[in-house]
Design a protein around this motif. Sequence first.
Motif, PDB file in Angstrom:
ATOM      1  N   ARG A   1      49.766  -7.723  -5.362  1.00 13.05           N
ATOM      2  CA  ARG A   1      48.617  -7.824  -4.457  1.00 13.05           C
ATOM      3  C   ARG A   1      48.248  -9.288  -4.242  1.00 13.05           C
ATOM      4  NH1 ARG A   1      44.997  -4.392  -7.465  1.00 13.05           N
ATOM      5  NH2 ARG A   1      46.176  -2.500  -7.543  1.00 13.05           N
ATOM      6  N   MET A   2      48.280 -10.032  -5.325  1.00 14.91           N
ATOM      7  CA  MET A   2      47.960 -11.455  -5.236  1.00 14.91           C
ATOM      8  C   MET A   2      49.008 -12.170  -4.381  1.00 14.91           C
ATOM      9  SD  MET A   2      45.732 -13.110  -7.723  1.00 14.91           S
ATOM     10  CE  MET A   2      45.069 -14.733  -7.603  1.00 14.91           C
ATOM     11  N   GLY A   3      50.271 -11.818  -4.536  1.00 16.47           N
ATOM     12  CA  GLY A   3      51.336 -12.410  -3.726  1.00 16.47           C
ATOM     13  C   GLY A   3      51.134 -12.141  -2.246  1.00 16.47           C
ATOM     14  N   GLU A   4      50.720 -10.920  -1.917  1.00 17.49           N
ATOM     15  CA  GLU A   4      50.452 -10.593  -0.507  1.00 17.49           C
ATOM     16  C   GLU A   4      49.306 -11.444   0.035  1.00 17.49           C
ATOM     17  OE1 GLU A   4      49.791  -6.374  -0.433  1.00 17.49           O
ATOM     18  OE2 GLU A   4      51.857  -5.942  -1.036  1.00 17.49           O
ATOM     19  N   LEU A   5      48.299 -11.648  -0.785  1.00 18.53           N
ATOM     20  CA  LEU A   5      47.187 -12.500  -0.368  1.00 18.53           C
ATOM     21  C   LEU A   5      47.658 -13.940  -0.176  1.00 18.53           C
ATOM     22  CD1 LEU A   5      44.179 -13.036   0.180  1.00 18.53           C
ATOM     23  CD2 LEU A   5      43.884 -13.302  -2.298  1.00 18.53           C
ATOM     24  N   PHE A   6      48.522 -14.418  -1.062  1.00 16.11           N
ATOM     25  CA  PHE A   6      49.048 -15.784  -0.915  1.00 16.11           C
ATOM     26  C   PHE A   6      49.832 -15.936   0.387  1.00 16.11           C
ATOM     27  CE2 PHE A   6      49.127 -16.283  -5.829  1.00 16.11           C
ATOM     28  CZ  PHE A   6      47.784 -16.627  -5.829  1.00 16.11           C
ATOM     29  N   TRP A   7      50.597 -14.904   0.752  1.00 13.90           N
ATOM     30  CA  TRP A   7      51.332 -14.977   2.024  1.00 13.90           C
ATOM     31  C   TRP A   7      50.362 -15.031   3.206  1.00 13.90           C
ATOM     32  CZ3 TRP A   7      54.745 -10.679  -0.246  1.00 13.90           C
ATOM     33  CH2 TRP A   7      55.797 -11.247  -0.962  1.00 13.90           C
ATOM     34  N   GLU A   8      49.299 -14.283   3.106  1.00 15.59           N
ATOM     35  CA  GLU A   8      48.283 -14.304   4.163  1.00 15.59           C
ATOM     36  C   GLU A   8      47.641 -15.695   4.248  1.00 15.59           C
ATOM     37  OE1 GLU A   8      44.201 -11.844   5.295  1.00 15.59           O
ATOM     38  OE2 GLU A   8      45.567 -11.003   3.787  1.00 15.59           O
ATOM     39  N   ILE A   9      47.377 -16.294   3.113  1.00 13.65           N
ATOM     40  CA  ILE A   9      46.808 -17.643   3.095  1.00 13.65           C
ATOM     41  C   ILE A   9      47.810 -18.643   3.687  1.00 13.65           C
ATOM     42  CG2 ILE A   9      46.031 -19.534   1.599  1.00 13.65           C
ATOM     43  CD1 ILE A   9      44.917 -17.319  -0.303  1.00 13.65           C
ATOM     44  N   SER A  10      49.089 -18.512   3.316  1.00 14.15           N
ATOM     45  CA  SER A  10      50.129 -19.409   3.869  1.00 14.15           C
ATOM     46  C   SER A  10      50.156 -19.332   5.386  1.00 14.15           C
ATOM     47  CB  SER A  10      51.505 -19.038   3.319  1.00 14.15           C
ATOM     48  OG  SER A  10      51.656 -19.474   2.011  1.00 14.15           O
ATOM     49  N   ALA A  11      50.100 -18.125   5.904  1.00  9.31           N
ATOM     50  CA  ALA A  11      50.123 -17.946   7.361  1.00  9.31           C
ATOM     51  C   ALA A  11      48.906 -18.603   7.997  1.00  9.31           C
ATOM     52  CB  ALA A  11      50.182 -16.463   7.708  1.00  9.31           C
ATOM     53  N   THR A  12      47.760 -18.480   7.365  1.00  9.92           N
ATOM     54  CA  THR A  12      46.538 -19.074   7.903  1.00  9.92           C
ATOM     55  C   THR A  12      46.584 -20.600   7.815  1.00  9.92           C
ATOM     56  OG1 THR A  12      45.323 -17.103   7.226  1.00  9.92           O
ATOM     57  CG2 THR A  12      44.004 -19.038   7.761  1.00  9.92           C
ATOM     58  N   LEU A  13      47.171 -21.127   6.747  1.00  6.62           N
ATOM     59  CA  LEU A  13      47.298 -22.582   6.610  1.00  6.62           C
ATOM     60  C   LEU A  13      48.192 -23.176   7.700  1.00  6.62           C
ATOM     61  CD1 LEU A  13      47.653 -23.052   2.741  1.00  6.62           C
ATOM     62  CD2 LEU A  13      45.811 -23.949   4.193  1.00  6.62           C
ATOM     63  N   ARG A  14      49.094 -22.389   8.267  1.00  4.21           N
ATOM     64  CA  ARG A  14      50.005 -22.875   9.303  1.00  4.21           C
ATOM     65  C   ARG A  14      49.351 -22.884  10.699  1.00  4.21           C
ATOM     66  NH1 ARG A  14      52.964 -22.050   5.386  1.00  4.21           N
ATOM     67  NH2 ARG A  14      55.137 -22.354   5.025  1.00  4.21           N
ATOM     68  N   LEU A  15      48.211 -22.225  10.835  1.00  5.11           N
ATOM     69  CA  LEU A  15      47.505 -22.214  12.119  1.00  5.11           C
ATOM     70  C   LEU A  15      46.932 -23.606  12.399  1.00  5.11           C
ATOM     71  CD1 LEU A  15      45.539 -18.842  11.784  1.00  5.11           C
ATOM     72  CD2 LEU A  15      47.624 -19.263  13.113  1.00  5.11           C
ATOM     73  N   PRO A  16      46.782 -23.926  13.685  1.00  3.66           N
ATOM     74  CA  PRO A  16      46.161 -25.222  14.015  1.00  3.66           C
ATOM     75  C   PRO A  16      44.699 -25.230  13.558  1.00  3.66           C
ATOM     76  CG  PRO A  16      46.734 -23.984  16.021  1.00  3.66           C
ATOM     77  CD  PRO A  16      47.188 -23.172  14.853  1.00  3.66           C
ATOM     78  N   GLY A  17      44.226 -26.430  13.215  1.00 11.95           N
ATOM     79  CA  GLY A  17      42.858 -26.583  12.732  1.00 11.95           C
ATOM     80  C   GLY A  17      41.834 -26.119  13.746  1.00 11.95           C
ATOM     81  N   SER A  18      40.881 -25.326  13.285  1.00 19.34           N
ATOM     82  CA  SER A  18      39.786 -24.854  14.143  1.00 19.34           C
ATOM     83  C   SER A  18      38.679 -24.331  13.225  1.00 19.34           C
ATOM     84  CB  SER A  18      40.265 -23.739  15.079  1.00 19.34           C
ATOM     85  OG  SER A  18      40.568 -22.578  14.343  1.00 19.34           O
ATOM     86  N   ALA A  19      37.531 -24.066  13.841  1.00 15.10           N
ATOM     87  CA  ALA A  19      36.408 -23.520  13.072  1.00 15.10           C
ATOM     88  C   ALA A  19      36.754 -22.120  12.549  1.00 15.10           C
ATOM     89  CB  ALA A  19      35.154 -23.472  13.935  1.00 15.10           C
ATOM     90  N   ALA A  20      37.458 -21.332  13.385  1.00 12.65           N
ATOM     91  CA  ALA A  20      37.841 -19.977  12.968  1.00 12.65           C
ATOM     92  C   ALA A  20      38.807 -20.030  11.775  1.00 12.65           C
ATOM     93  CB  ALA A  20      38.488 -19.227  14.123  1.00 12.65           C
ATOM     94  N   ARG A  21      39.730 -20.995  11.819  1.00 17.10           N
ATOM     95  CA  ARG A  21      40.690 -21.150  10.708  1.00 17.10           C
ATOM     96  C   ARG A  21      39.958 -21.543   9.428  1.00 17.10           C
ATOM     97  NH1 ARG A  21      43.448 -25.868   8.854  1.00 17.10           N
ATOM     98  NH2 ARG A  21      45.311 -25.343   7.696  1.00 17.10           N
ATOM     99  N   THR A  22      39.010 -22.470   9.543  1.00 14.99           N
ATOM    100  CA  THR A  22      38.237 -22.919   8.380  1.00 14.99           C
ATOM    101  C   THR A  22      37.450 -21.758   7.782  1.00 14.99           C
ATOM    102  OG1 THR A  22      38.076 -25.135   9.322  1.00 14.99           O
ATOM    103  CG2 THR A  22      36.487 -24.560   7.596  1.00 14.99           C
ATOM    104  N   THR A  23      36.843 -20.940   8.653  1.00 18.54           N
ATOM    105  CA  THR A  23      36.097 -19.767   8.191  1.00 18.54           C
ATOM    106  C   THR A  23      37.035 -18.775   7.510  1.00 18.54           C
ATOM    107  OG1 THR A  23      34.494 -20.036   9.982  1.00 18.54           O
ATOM    108  CG2 THR A  23      34.601 -17.869   8.933  1.00 18.54           C
ATOM    109  N   ALA A  24      38.189 -18.550   8.127  1.00 19.87           N
ATOM    110  CA  ALA A  24      39.161 -17.612   7.555  1.00 19.87           C
ATOM    111  C   ALA A  24      39.641 -18.094   6.192  1.00 19.87           C
ATOM    112  CB  ALA A  24      40.351 -17.429   8.500  1.00 19.87           C
ATOM    113  N   LEU A  25      39.896 -19.408   6.070  1.00 27.20           N
ATOM    114  CA  LEU A  25      40.343 -19.946   4.783  1.00 27.20           C
ATOM    115  C   LEU A  25      39.259 -19.814   3.709  1.00 27.20           C
ATOM    116  CD1 LEU A  25      42.378 -23.110   5.867  1.00 27.20           C
ATOM    117  CD2 LEU A  25      43.262 -21.000   4.825  1.00 27.20           C
TER     118      LEU A  25
END
Length: 177
Positions: free
Chosen positions: A67-91
């Motif tokens: 479960r933790m690994g799946e969350l890490f993959w989700e975080i990795s995908a979010t870290l690859r998004l361009p910087g924005s307020a939505a990305r910061t909130t999601a992180l």
Amino acid sequence: MGDSTWWTLAIAAVTGGTAVLASWVTSRGSTRAAKIQAETAARSQRAERLRESRRTAYLDLIEQTHRMGELFWEISATLRLPGSAARTTALGELRDREVAEYAKIRRCARVVELEGPASAAAAALALQKATRPFYAALSADPSGDADRRDAFDAAYGPFWAALEDFVDAAREAHQSD
């Protein structure tokens, strides 16, 4: 005839005494055998309960790690998004989820530590500690996004290696029970 009666009574007394003594010895032997059998059955049941509780603890930690690994993959995908307020909130939300999932993996590792044996407990603790680089990378200064992303991605290898080490230790412990 008098001697014959005495002789008969003596033989009867010896035969009766022998029968009583044999009965007593047999009874003690049966009691001892029953006690040994009951103790053996109780030890066997305790060993089986320990084996099952260990197995459950090992499986819970493995499941939580995935479960933790799946969350890490989700975080990795979010870290690859361009910087924005939505990305910061999601992180921020993902970091909160990571903290909650860490609490679960920590609990699972503690249960393994409690259940033992020492080799499985050490591997569980190492697995728990393998999650720290992810948190450190996610909590790092957002201005160095490339470094943060690289640090986060570099943590996967040790994390999955720690899981493999735990699975090996758990398998060995489970098979030796």
